[in-house]
Design an enzyme around this catalytic site. Sequence first.
Site, mmCIF file in Angstrom:
data_model
loop_
_atom_site.group_PDB
_atom_site.id
_atom_site.type_symbol
_atom_site.label_atom_id
_atom_site.label_comp_id
_atom_site.label_asym_id
_atom_site.label_seq_id
_atom_site.Cartn_x
_atom_site.Cartn_y
_atom_site.Cartn_z
ATOM 1 N N TYR A 291 19.353 20.160 -14.813
ATOM 2 C CA TYR A 291 19.636 20.072 -13.382
ATOM 3 C C TYR A 291 18.570 19.201 -12.728
ATOM 4 C CZ TYR A 291 19.790 21.481 -8.478
ATOM 5 O OH TYR A 291 19.837 21.475 -7.112
ATOM 6 N N HIS A 292 18.992 18.319 -11.823
ATOM 7 C CA HIS A 292 18.094 17.335 -11.211
ATOM 8 C C HIS A 292 17.603 17.826 -9.851
ATOM 9 C CE1 HIS A 292 16.335 13.541 -10.109
ATOM 10 N NE2 HIS A 292 16.870 12.900 -11.136
ATOM 11 N N GLY A 293 16.293 18.002 -9.692
ATOM 12 C CA GLY A 293 15.717 18.391 -8.420
ATOM 13 C C GLY A 293 15.567 17.211 -7.484
#
Length: 320
Positions: free
Chosen positions: A115-117
Amino acid sequence: MYYFQESLSYIKDSVVNYVDIDYSLWITWFLAPLIITFLLPGIIGLFLYLSAFILYIYKLHWNTIKRTLQTGDKWDTARKTVGALWDAHGWIWHDYEINGIENLPKDGPALLIYYHGAIPVDIYYFIVKVLFAKNRLVHTVADHFLFKVPGFSVLAECMRVIPGTVQTCSNLLKDGNILAISPGGVYEAQFSLHYNLMWKKRLGFAKVALDAKVPIIPMFTENLREAFRTVSFGRRLFLRLYALLKFPIAPIYGGFPVKMITHLGKPIPYDENLTPEQLQTKVSLAIEDLIKKHQRIPGNILYALLDRIPQFRKEKSKNT
């Protein structure tokens, strides 16, 4: 000289007589959190440029260093030097750790999907942790616009960051490497709320895994969006600008020293019977399961800061 002293005296008298010192202090106190939260993301940019500076020095003086170190890989020592900086930053600022590192193979290929912050500091910390713990380099895929940023090219060369086509990613895995991909990319970084995945119909990573016949390891970092966030107002405008420019526009604020833990799920083995669409669904469900299990939703910055206290984390584990 006389006129200069008179001018200073006039300014001093004006400040004393016309400026409310208490009001000025209150304004400073009131605006300080706002200033700090928007300036702290710049620290990450400064840190990246510091890394690039170190690597440029290393590259320019490689011949001398080679004679001294007698090593075959010109980036190995530089990589670990820069890695030590990031490892220290992660430990001090976020008390960073990895849960499930045993799920990474000791040797052989694996595809990490994460998951990309808003700012993916977790992947920086993760790469150096794995480098020191497993002596393995995690290759990563980055958005094309980053390769146009001055200074990024030397970081990419050292840390093996690539733009990433299906074929180049597949070849990397076939050569026995570990590769990390975020299907949501910049779009997810800018517009994800409450840790929702924003992959649209991106199937590239699934095609890569099926072509290379490698397992997929789901990955999620707890409290990632409590460390850095994008502003919530003007969302529609920023969405339109992103669709037009394909460039991150939404302002980022934060830099909060919250507790961060990267969770690695069990490997999803290669299955020749799965289609790319089915594999994408399977992986997204695995990451969503990690999010539900480990992340407080909606996120809360105060609680994420308190997560650094071991006793608080124990109480949180009991509640979940």
